[in-house]
Scaffold this motif. Structure first.
Motif, PDB file in Angstrom:
ATOM      1  N   THR A  12      -3.854  -4.556  -4.458  1.00 24.31           N
ATOM      2  CA  THR A  12      -5.000  -3.939  -3.789  1.00 24.31           C
ATOM      3  C   THR A  12      -5.000  -4.273  -2.305  1.00 24.31           C
ATOM      4  O   THR A  12      -5.244  -3.404  -1.460  1.00 24.31           O
ATOM      5  CB  THR A  12      -6.313  -4.413  -4.449  1.00 24.31           C
ATOM      6  OG1 THR A  12      -6.304  -4.001  -5.816  1.00 24.31           O
ATOM      7  CG2 THR A  12      -7.531  -3.839  -3.750  1.00 24.31           C
ATOM      8  N   ARG A  16      -4.502  -1.578   0.885  1.00 23.87           N
ATOM      9  CA  ARG A  16      -5.392  -1.485   2.052  1.00 23.87           C
ATOM     10  C   ARG A  16      -4.585  -1.598   3.333  1.00 23.87           C
ATOM     11  O   ARG A  16      -4.813  -0.877   4.297  1.00 23.87           O
ATOM     12  CB  ARG A  16      -6.446  -2.595   2.020  1.00 23.87           C
ATOM     13  CG  ARG A  16      -7.653  -2.284   1.211  1.00 23.87           C
ATOM     14  CD  ARG A  16      -8.788  -3.255   1.494  1.00 23.87           C
ATOM     15  NE  ARG A  16      -8.481  -4.631   1.161  1.00 23.87           N
ATOM     16  CZ  ARG A  16      -8.818  -5.223   0.014  1.00 23.87           C
ATOM     17  NH1 ARG A  16      -9.467  -4.550  -0.910  1.00 23.87           N
ATOM     18  NH2 ARG A  16      -8.514  -6.484  -0.189  1.00 23.87           N
ATOM     19  N   GLN A  19      -2.535   1.538   4.039  1.00 28.14           N
ATOM     20  CA  GLN A  19      -3.353   2.691   4.404  1.00 28.14           C
ATOM     21  C   GLN A  19      -3.920   2.575   5.822  1.00 28.14           C
ATOM     22  O   GLN A  19      -4.356   3.574   6.391  1.00 28.14           O
ATOM     23  CB  GLN A  19      -4.491   2.866   3.399  1.00 28.14           C
ATOM     24  CG  GLN A  19      -3.988   3.287   2.035  1.00 28.14           C
ATOM     25  CD  GLN A  19      -5.060   3.210   0.967  1.00 28.14           C
ATOM     26  OE1 GLN A  19      -6.228   3.021   1.250  1.00 28.14           O
ATOM     27  NE2 GLN A  19      -4.647   3.343  -0.286  1.00 28.14           N
TER      28      GLN A  19
END
Length: 83
Positions: A12, A16, A19
């Motif tokens: 996760t 992040r 992105q």
């Protein structure tokens, strides 16, 4: 003490980071860096302007773009050595 990061948590965090706008990011502070104009973080895309941030906040945010991928790689390296 916090519990160890799970593989899902690391993925996760990695997502992040991937992105976010491409790096490297660099903090420019008018008073420190002798630039003219507002403080900002230079990225591989649009610059980021923060209000209410301290110099330390600017530096932390800018360095996180480079630091987090390195930290993830180190965690993975250490886990591969000592599973």
């Amino acid at each position: 003490m916090n519990s160890p990061l799970t593989t899902d948590e690391i993925e996760t965090i990695r997502a992040r980071c991937e992105q976010a706008t491409a790096g490297p990011w660099r903090s420019f502070i008018e008073k420190r860096d002798k630039i003219s104009g507002p403080d900002f973080i230079q990225t591989g895309g649009e610059d980021i302007y923060l209000t209410g941030a301290t110099i330390a906040d600017h530096d932390f945010i800018a360095h996180a773009r480079q630091d987090i991928p390195r930290l993830i790689a180190e965690i993975e390296r250490l886990r591969a050595v000592d599973p």
